[in-house]
Design a protein around this motif. Structure first.
Motif, short mmCIF file in Angstrom:
data_model
loop_
_atom_site.label_atom_id
_atom_site.label_comp_id
_atom_site.label_asym_id
_atom_site.label_seq_id
_atom_site.Cartn_x
_atom_site.Cartn_y
_atom_site.Cartn_z
N ASN A 157 0.83 -1.22 0.00
CA ASN A 157 0.00 0.00 0.00
C ASN A 157 0.86 1.26 0.00
O ASN A 157 0.50 2.27 -0.61
CB ASN A 157 -0.92 0.00 1.22
N SER A 158 1.99 1.21 0.70
CA SER A 158 2.88 2.37 0.72
C SER A 158 3.43 2.65 -0.67
O SER A 158 3.56 3.81 -1.07
CB SER A 158 4.03 2.13 1.71
N LEU A 159 3.75 1.61 -1.42
CA LEU A 159 4.22 1.79 -2.80
C LEU A 159 3.13 2.42 -3.66
O LEU A 159 3.40 3.32 -4.47
CB LEU A 159 4.66 0.45 -3.39
N ARG A 160 1.91 1.93 -3.51
CA ARG A 160 0.81 2.48 -4.31
C ARG A 160 0.54 3.94 -3.94
O ARG A 160 0.25 4.77 -4.82
CB ARG A 160 -0.45 1.63 -4.10
N MET A 161 0.63 4.26 -2.66
CA MET A 161 0.42 5.64 -2.24
C MET A 161 1.49 6.55 -2.82
O MET A 161 1.22 7.68 -3.24
CB MET A 161 0.43 5.73 -0.72
N ALA A 162 2.72 6.08 -2.87
CA ALA A 162 3.80 6.90 -3.42
C ALA A 162 3.58 7.14 -4.91
O ALA A 162 3.81 8.24 -5.42
CB ALA A 162 5.15 6.20 -3.17
#
Length: 545
Positions: A403-408
């Motif tokens: 999810n952190s990758l997608r948010m970035a």
């Protein structure tokens, strides 16, 4: 997902018989965007009125259309949408929508007439470049009229933003709502059962009362987790970062911070204050242990709270997203490379490696007695419990890292969302203009939206596509556009210069299906559909970095 209007180029309303054979419909040619001065075809000519001897017939007499969910569409087709007036179209989840979490675990029918070709002296409107389908403002493949097929009447006013929700509201420290998720009651029961079994060995004289003591421990432990989360919240507010909510859930707490830190130094501080406060709490409980007898209920409770806070601090300092240590690692890599995305990628992959390590390593450590347990006392049920706990923790860490990758990636693409580029060309019409005449003017201008104005040209309301679709073709000459319009509020007037996160913030603050876009001078630029924003958002997210 698209819940607002049909699209494509508008076509003329028609007073003639409706039994004509439908002819092929052609997409409108891209035309230049008008200069700030109003075009001649946007003036308000005298329009035909309803004959005195024939009363106006409300569009609700026409047959209602059934509401259907819109099908998946190419995000590039910004001109297509599904009309609905029951709910405003959802604003795409930006950093303000999937808020940045800080988890801390204790671990339409065919057209019967082709649109008139736009004039050659018009310049292309940015949003019209996406209009590739031969659908019109008045027709849509799916959708309903207002209400249950009713095509007339005022549109509903914009709804106030709802509370974020997420469980039982416990309070609003520092103005931030704190929720207890339903899953917390499950983990509280689990802690009560496990800790109660340990109390039975340490303080057997308690009997059944040990479960009351265990329940108190569970509540006190999550109070410590809440303090941990409040540390993140106070730091975020200090850096002027909005916090959507705090939620206590199954494996800890989450502080949902809606924006990213502007510098790596602030990111590091924002992540570090949580584990730091947990360490301080552990120290406080250690000092408290010196004042009580360890063989009593207060002694056992204080010792348990000290150990649990140490575990929370140590676990969150592990260098992998979505944990606090991962955010600290991200800040360090961001500082070194100057690229926040590089920091996110590094910390996310370390987080995934950490998830695999937890999945495999935690059961092995328990079996070998490395965690202080007696290997002879480890039974089959304990092995299953340890494996299940490890699997849950690993899944949470792995999912959080993804999810952190997608948010970035979302944040990288947010600047591509510009109100000026997504706005539909609009035609101003007076309140008493028949719908058929308004559609004819829109068709002639190559426009895809109608703005109701007063005698001085000041915008009053927006004609909703969902309402137009609900009006049968043969009724349109007798229906005024004012009966299909939604009054403008301050939140529905947005600047053409808005872009990215600022644009999403404005749309989220006033949920609606359409917005009036104006220049800095106050002149009408066009109409922005929330569905168009959502499609552009999905398209941007689908592109590789």
């Amino acid at each position: 997902m698209d819940e607002s209007g049909g699209s494509g180029q508008p076509r003329s309303g028609n007073d003639r018989a409706t039994d004509r054979h439908p002819g092929p419909s052609a997409p409108a040619t891209d035309t230049p965007h008008p200069d700030p001065e109003p075009r001649q075809n946007q003036t308000r000519p005298t329009t035909p009125r309803t004959p005195d001897d024939e009363p106006a017939t409300p569009a609700s007499d026409g047959p209602p259309t059934s509401e259907q969910p819109s099908s998946e569409t190419d995000p590039a087709e910004a001109g297509q949408g599904t009309p609905s007036d029951e709910k405003p179209a959802r604003t795409p989840a930006g950093p303000a929508t999937p808020a940045e979490p800080h988890p801390h675990h204790p671990g339409t029918p065919a057209a019967d007439q082709a649109p008139a070709a736009p004039r050659a002296d018009e310049a292309p409107h940015p949003a019209d470049e996406h209009a590739t389908a031969p659908r019109t403002l008045a027709h849509s493949d799916t959708g309903t009229g207002m209400g249950s097929g009713t095509g007339t009447g005022k549109g509903r006013p914009p709804r106030r933003p709802k509370e974020p929700g997420g469980g039982l509201l416990m309070g609003r420290p520092f103005g931030v709502p704190v929720y207890v998720a339903p899953s917390w009651f499950l983990v509280a029961a689990l802690i009560t059962w496990v800790f109660g079994g340990q109390l039975d060995r340490v303080l057997p004289e308690l009997g059944a009362a040990r479960y009351l003591v265990s329940l108190f421990f569970a509540v006190a432990f999550y109070a410590s987790v809440l303090i941990h989360e409040l540390a993140h919240t106070v730091a975020a507010l200090r850096f002027k970062l909005p916090v959507r909510r705090i939620q206590l859930q199954f494996f800890g707490g989450v502080s949902e911070i809606e924006k990213e830190s502007e510098t790596p130094g602030r990111e590091f501080v924002l992540a570090f204050v949580g584990p730091l406060l947990s360490l301080i709490l552990a120290g406080i409980f250690y000092l408290a242990m010196q004042t009580v007898d360890r063989g009593t209920v207060p002694g056992v409770l204080v010792a348990g709270l000290m150990i649990s806070n140490l575990i929370v601090a140590a676990f969150n300092l592990l260098p992998g997203l979505p944990l606090d240590g991962g955010r600290m690692l991200r800040a360090v890599v961001w500082k070194i490379t100057g690229k926040p995305m590089s920091g996110t990628i590094a910390a996310a992959w370390v987080g995934r490696a950490l998830a695999v390590s937890v999945l495999i390593g935690l059961p092995l450590l328990t079996q070998t007695g490395a965690l202080g347990s007696n290997t002879e006392d480890v039974g089959g049920m304990d092995t299953v419990t340890d494996a299940l706990l490890a699997a849950i923790l690993a899944a949470i860490i792995w999912t959080g890292a993804g999810n952190s990758l997608r948010m970035a990636r979302l944040r990288e693409h947010l600047p591509e969302l510009r109100a000026r580029n997504l706005t539909r060309r609009a035609v101003p019409v007076e309140t008493d203009t028949p719908l058929s005449e308004a559609l004819r003017r829109a068709n002639d201008a190559g426009a895809r939206a109608l703005v109701v104005v007063d005698a001085d040209g000041e915008p009053l309301s927006l004609v909703r596509e969902a309402a137009i679709v609900g009006v049968p073709e043969h009724r349109r000459p007798w229906v005024d556009v004012s009966g299909l319009a939604q009054d403008l509020t301050d939140g529905m007037r947005i600047s053409a210069e808005l872009a990215g996160e600022d644009l999403l913030d404005v749309l989220r603050a006033t949920p609606a299906t359409e917005y009036l876009v104006v220049e800095e001078s106050g002149e009408i630029y066009g109409v922005l559909s929330a569905a168009d924003v959502e499609r552009a958002f999905v398209k941007a997210m689908a592109r590789p970095n």
